[in-house]
Design a protein around this motif. Sequence first.
Motif, PDB file in Angstrom:
ATOM      1  N   ALA A  96       0.835  -1.189   0.000  1.00  0.00           N
ATOM      2  CA  ALA A  96       0.000   0.000   0.000  1.00  0.00           C
ATOM      3  C   ALA A  96       0.872   1.241   0.000  1.00  0.00           C
ATOM      4  CB  ALA A  96      -0.925  -0.008   1.219  1.00  0.00           C
ATOM      5  N   ALA A  97       0.323   2.308  -0.558  1.00  0.00           N
ATOM      6  CA  ALA A  97       1.041   3.573  -0.658  1.00  0.00           C
ATOM      7  C   ALA A  97       0.278   4.654   0.097  1.00  0.00           C
ATOM      8  CB  ALA A  97       1.203   3.973  -2.126  1.00  0.00           C
ATOM      9  N   ARG A  98       1.033   5.507   0.747  1.00  0.00           N
ATOM     10  CA  ARG A  98       0.416   6.590   1.511  1.00  0.00           C
ATOM     11  C   ARG A  98       1.072   7.909   1.135  1.00  0.00           C
ATOM     12  NH1 ARG A  98       0.360   5.159   7.289  1.00  0.00           N
ATOM     13  NH2 ARG A  98       2.602   5.579   7.305  1.00  0.00           N
ATOM     14  N   GLY A  99       0.261   8.817   0.621  1.00  0.00           N
ATOM     15  CA  GLY A  99       0.763  10.130   0.278  1.00  0.00           C
ATOM     16  C   GLY A  99       0.539  11.150   1.378  1.00  0.00           C
ATOM     17  N   LEU A 100      -0.499  10.959   2.180  1.00  0.00           N
ATOM     18  CA  LEU A 100      -0.778  11.938   3.221  1.00  0.00           C
ATOM     19  C   LEU A 100       0.234  11.826   4.342  1.00  0.00           C
ATOM     20  CD1 LEU A 100      -3.811  10.891   5.456  1.00  0.00           C
ATOM     21  CD2 LEU A 100      -2.591   9.307   4.036  1.00  0.00           C
ATOM     22  N   LEU A 101       0.430  12.918   5.019  1.00  0.00           N
ATOM     23  CA  LEU A 101       1.352  12.927   6.151  1.00  0.00           C
ATOM     24  C   LEU A 101       0.606  12.498   7.403  1.00  0.00           C
ATOM     25  CD1 LEU A 101       3.258  16.272   5.461  1.00  0.00           C
ATOM     26  CD2 LEU A 101       3.990  13.935   4.935  1.00  0.00           C
ATOM     27  N   VAL A 102       1.205  11.626   8.163  1.00  0.00           N
ATOM     28  CA  VAL A 102       0.606  11.149   9.399  1.00  0.00           C
ATOM     29  C   VAL A 102       1.611  11.314  10.524  1.00  0.00           C
ATOM     30  CG1 VAL A 102      -0.959   9.536   8.253  1.00  0.00           C
ATOM     31  CG2 VAL A 102       1.331   8.790   8.930  1.00  0.00           C
ATOM     32  N   ALA A 103       1.108  11.268  11.742  1.00  0.00           N
ATOM     33  CA  ALA A 103       1.972  11.528  12.891  1.00  0.00           C
ATOM     34  C   ALA A 103       2.890  10.357  13.203  1.00  0.00           C
ATOM     35  CB  ALA A 103       1.116  11.871  14.112  1.00  0.00           C
ATOM     36  N   THR A 104       2.386   9.148  13.007  1.00  0.00           N
ATOM     37  CA  THR A 104       3.184   7.974  13.355  1.00  0.00           C
ATOM     38  C   THR A 104       3.247   7.012  12.181  1.00  0.00           C
ATOM     39  OG1 THR A 104       1.266   6.819  14.245  1.00  0.00           O
ATOM     40  CG2 THR A 104       2.542   8.153  15.782  1.00  0.00           C
ATOM     41  N   ILE A 105       4.355   6.364  12.039  1.00  0.00           N
ATOM     42  CA  ILE A 105       4.560   5.463  10.910  1.00  0.00           C
ATOM     43  C   ILE A 105       3.642   4.252  10.988  1.00  0.00           C
ATOM     44  CG2 ILE A 105       6.416   4.151  12.007  1.00  0.00           C
ATOM     45  CD1 ILE A 105       7.796   4.072   9.284  1.00  0.00           C
ATOM     46  N   SER A 106       3.136   3.939  12.172  1.00  0.00           N
ATOM     47  CA  SER A 106       2.260   2.789  12.337  1.00  0.00           C
ATOM     48  C   SER A 106       0.816   3.078  11.943  1.00  0.00           C
ATOM     49  CB  SER A 106       2.295   2.301  13.788  1.00  0.00           C
ATOM     50  OG  SER A 106       1.875   3.336  14.659  1.00  0.00           O
ATOM     51  N   ASP A 107       0.543   4.313  11.563  1.00  0.00           N
ATOM     52  CA  ASP A 107      -0.814   4.678  11.148  1.00  0.00           C
ATOM     53  C   ASP A 107      -1.258   3.783   9.994  1.00  0.00           C
ATOM     54  OD1 ASP A 107      -3.062   6.061   9.860  1.00  0.00           O
ATOM     55  OD2 ASP A 107      -2.501   7.764  11.131  1.00  0.00           O
ATOM     56  N   PRO A 108      -2.415   3.106  10.111  1.00  0.00           N
ATOM     57  CA  PRO A 108      -2.838   2.150   9.083  1.00  0.00           C
ATOM     58  C   PRO A 108      -3.589   2.771   7.901  1.00  0.00           C
ATOM     59  CG  PRO A 108      -4.382   2.098  10.891  1.00  0.00           C
ATOM     60  CD  PRO A 108      -3.308   3.086  11.283  1.00  0.00           C
ATOM     61  N   ARG A 109      -3.650   4.078   7.835  1.00  0.00           N
ATOM     62  CA  ARG A 109      -4.374   4.721   6.735  1.00  0.00           C
ATOM     63  C   ARG A 109      -3.459   4.857   5.519  1.00  0.00           C
ATOM     64  NH1 ARG A 109      -6.170  10.141   9.380  1.00  0.00           N
ATOM     65  NH2 ARG A 109      -4.143   9.848  10.403  1.00  0.00           N
ATOM     66  N   TYR A 110      -3.938   4.323   4.394  1.00  0.00           N
ATOM     67  CA  TYR A 110      -3.208   4.382   3.137  1.00  0.00           C
ATOM     68  C   TYR A 110      -4.139   4.835   2.017  1.00  0.00           C
ATOM     69  CZ  TYR A 110       0.877   2.217   5.208  1.00  0.00           C
ATOM     70  OH  TYR A 110       1.994   1.982   5.974  1.00  0.00           O
ATOM     71  N   ASP A 111      -3.530   5.321   0.940  1.00  0.00           N
ATOM     72  CA  ASP A 111      -4.301   5.886  -0.157  1.00  0.00           C
ATOM     73  C   ASP A 111      -4.616   4.892  -1.261  1.00  0.00           C
ATOM     74  OD1 ASP A 111      -1.994   8.576   0.171  1.00  0.00           O
ATOM     75  OD2 ASP A 111      -4.020   8.480   1.005  1.00  0.00           O
ATOM     76  N   ALA A 112      -3.729   3.951  -1.475  1.00  0.00           N
ATOM     77  CA  ALA A 112      -3.888   3.034  -2.605  1.00  0.00           C
ATOM     78  C   ALA A 112      -3.296   1.680  -2.243  1.00  0.00           C
ATOM     79  CB  ALA A 112      -3.204   3.598  -3.841  1.00  0.00           C
ATOM     80  N   TRP A 113      -3.843   0.627  -2.887  1.00  0.00           N
ATOM     81  CA  TRP A 113      -3.509  -0.748  -2.529  1.00  0.00           C
ATOM     82  C   TRP A 113      -3.182  -1.568  -3.761  1.00  0.00           C
ATOM     83  CZ3 TRP A 113      -3.858  -2.184   2.648  1.00  0.00           C
ATOM     84  CH2 TRP A 113      -4.389  -1.210   3.492  1.00  0.00           C
ATOM     85  N   GLY A 114      -2.256  -2.524  -3.551  1.00  0.00           N
ATOM     86  CA  GLY A 114      -1.990  -3.499  -4.584  1.00  0.00           C
ATOM     87  C   GLY A 114      -3.043  -4.593  -4.606  1.00  0.00           C
ATOM     88  N   GLN A 115      -2.862  -5.531  -5.537  1.00  0.00           N
ATOM     89  CA  GLN A 115      -3.871  -6.576  -5.737  1.00  0.00           C
ATOM     90  C   GLN A 115      -3.686  -7.750  -4.789  1.00  0.00           C
ATOM     91  OE1 GLN A 115      -1.227  -6.146  -7.564  1.00  0.00           O
ATOM     92  NE2 GLN A 115      -0.315  -8.170  -7.936  1.00  0.00           N
ATOM     93  N   GLY A 116      -2.550  -7.838  -4.150  1.00  0.00           N
ATOM     94  CA  GLY A 116      -2.288  -8.905  -3.198  1.00  0.00           C
ATOM     95  C   GLY A 116      -1.550 -10.076  -3.810  1.00  0.00           C
ATOM     96  N   THR A 117      -0.771 -10.751  -2.971  1.00  0.00           N
ATOM     97  CA  THR A 117      -0.064 -11.959  -3.389  1.00  0.00           C
ATOM     98  C   THR A 117      -0.165 -12.971  -2.248  1.00  0.00           C
ATOM     99  OG1 THR A 117       2.033 -12.830  -4.256  1.00  0.00           O
ATOM    100  CG2 THR A 117       2.203 -11.127  -2.568  1.00  0.00           C
ATOM    101  N   GLN A 118      -0.442 -14.206  -2.621  1.00  0.00           N
ATOM    102  CA  GLN A 118      -0.681 -15.247  -1.616  1.00  0.00           C
ATOM    103  C   GLN A 118       0.638 -15.792  -1.076  1.00  0.00           C
ATOM    104  OE1 GLN A 118      -3.743 -16.620  -0.394  1.00  0.00           O
ATOM    105  NE2 GLN A 118      -2.337 -17.598   1.068  1.00  0.00           N
ATOM    106  N   VAL A 119       0.706 -15.889   0.244  1.00  0.00           N
ATOM    107  CA  VAL A 119       1.823 -16.544   0.921  1.00  0.00           C
ATOM    108  C   VAL A 119       1.243 -17.689   1.741  1.00  0.00           C
ATOM    109  CG1 VAL A 119       3.593 -16.310   2.697  1.00  0.00           C
ATOM    110  CG2 VAL A 119       3.278 -14.501   0.991  1.00  0.00           C
ATOM    111  N   THR A 120       1.747 -18.891   1.509  1.00  0.00           N
ATOM    112  CA  THR A 120       1.288 -20.064   2.235  1.00  0.00           C
ATOM    113  C   THR A 120       2.485 -20.749   2.869  1.00  0.00           C
ATOM    114  OG1 THR A 120      -0.538 -20.365   0.665  1.00  0.00           O
ATOM    115  CG2 THR A 120       0.031 -22.233   2.093  1.00  0.00           C
ATOM    116  N   VAL A 121       2.418 -20.924   4.172  1.00  0.00           N
ATOM    117  CA  VAL A 121       3.502 -21.554   4.918  1.00  0.00           C
ATOM    118  C   VAL A 121       2.986 -22.889   5.450  1.00  0.00           C
ATOM    119  CG1 VAL A 121       5.187 -21.316   6.756  1.00  0.00           C
ATOM    120  CG2 VAL A 121       4.349 -19.274   5.558  1.00  0.00           C
ATOM    121  N   SER A 122       3.616 -23.957   5.028  1.00  0.00           N
ATOM    122  CA  SER A 122       3.198 -25.287   5.456  1.00  0.00           C
ATOM    123  C   SER A 122       3.986 -25.721   6.691  1.00  0.00           C
ATOM    124  CB  SER A 122       3.402 -26.287   4.330  1.00  0.00           C
ATOM    125  OG  SER A 122       4.780 -26.389   4.001  1.00  0.00           O
ATOM    126  N   SER A 123       3.328 -26.515   7.518  1.00  0.00           N
ATOM    127  CA  SER A 123       3.980 -26.962   8.759  1.00  0.00           C
ATOM    128  C   SER A 123       4.738 -28.260   8.550  1.00  0.00           C
ATOM    129  CB  SER A 123       2.936 -27.136   9.851  1.00  0.00           C
ATOM    130  OG  SER A 123       1.956 -28.049   9.443  1.00  0.00           O
TER     131      SER A 123
END
Length: 123
Positions: A96-123
């Motif tokens: 995700a990309a964030r153009g707006l300025l936020v106070a903390t880097i952990s802020d979960p607000r973002y402007d745009a998102w990718g399509q996603g990629t699957q990660v599967t971890v087998s035991s």
Amino acid sequence: VQFVESGGGLVQAGGSLRLSCTVSGRTFSNYAMGWFRQAPGKEREHVAAVRRTDTSAYYADSVKGRFTISRDNAKNTVYLQMNSLKPEDTAVYYCAARGLLVATISDPRYDAWGQGTQVTVSS
């Protein structure tokens, strides 16, 4: 802004993967970048973020010490190196990309998102 994500796949527990997300359409260095993940039936989790100049990063407690976020502004790409993977890391991972300025880097607000990629971890 457009995203091209890659690097997901199937890996055994204890293994590693590196996700990549290449951004186009805007000036990449103007955006803070983050990675999220969402497993079936669970809420989306903000797992990592990096500022525009890569001077500091944020990690969720669940991945701290195992995942590393980095960016290459010359390549318009953000990476997520994932080591010591666990079955509970299985999820769809989104950059995700964030153009707006936020106070903390952990802020979960973002402007745009990718399509996603699957990660599967087998035991």
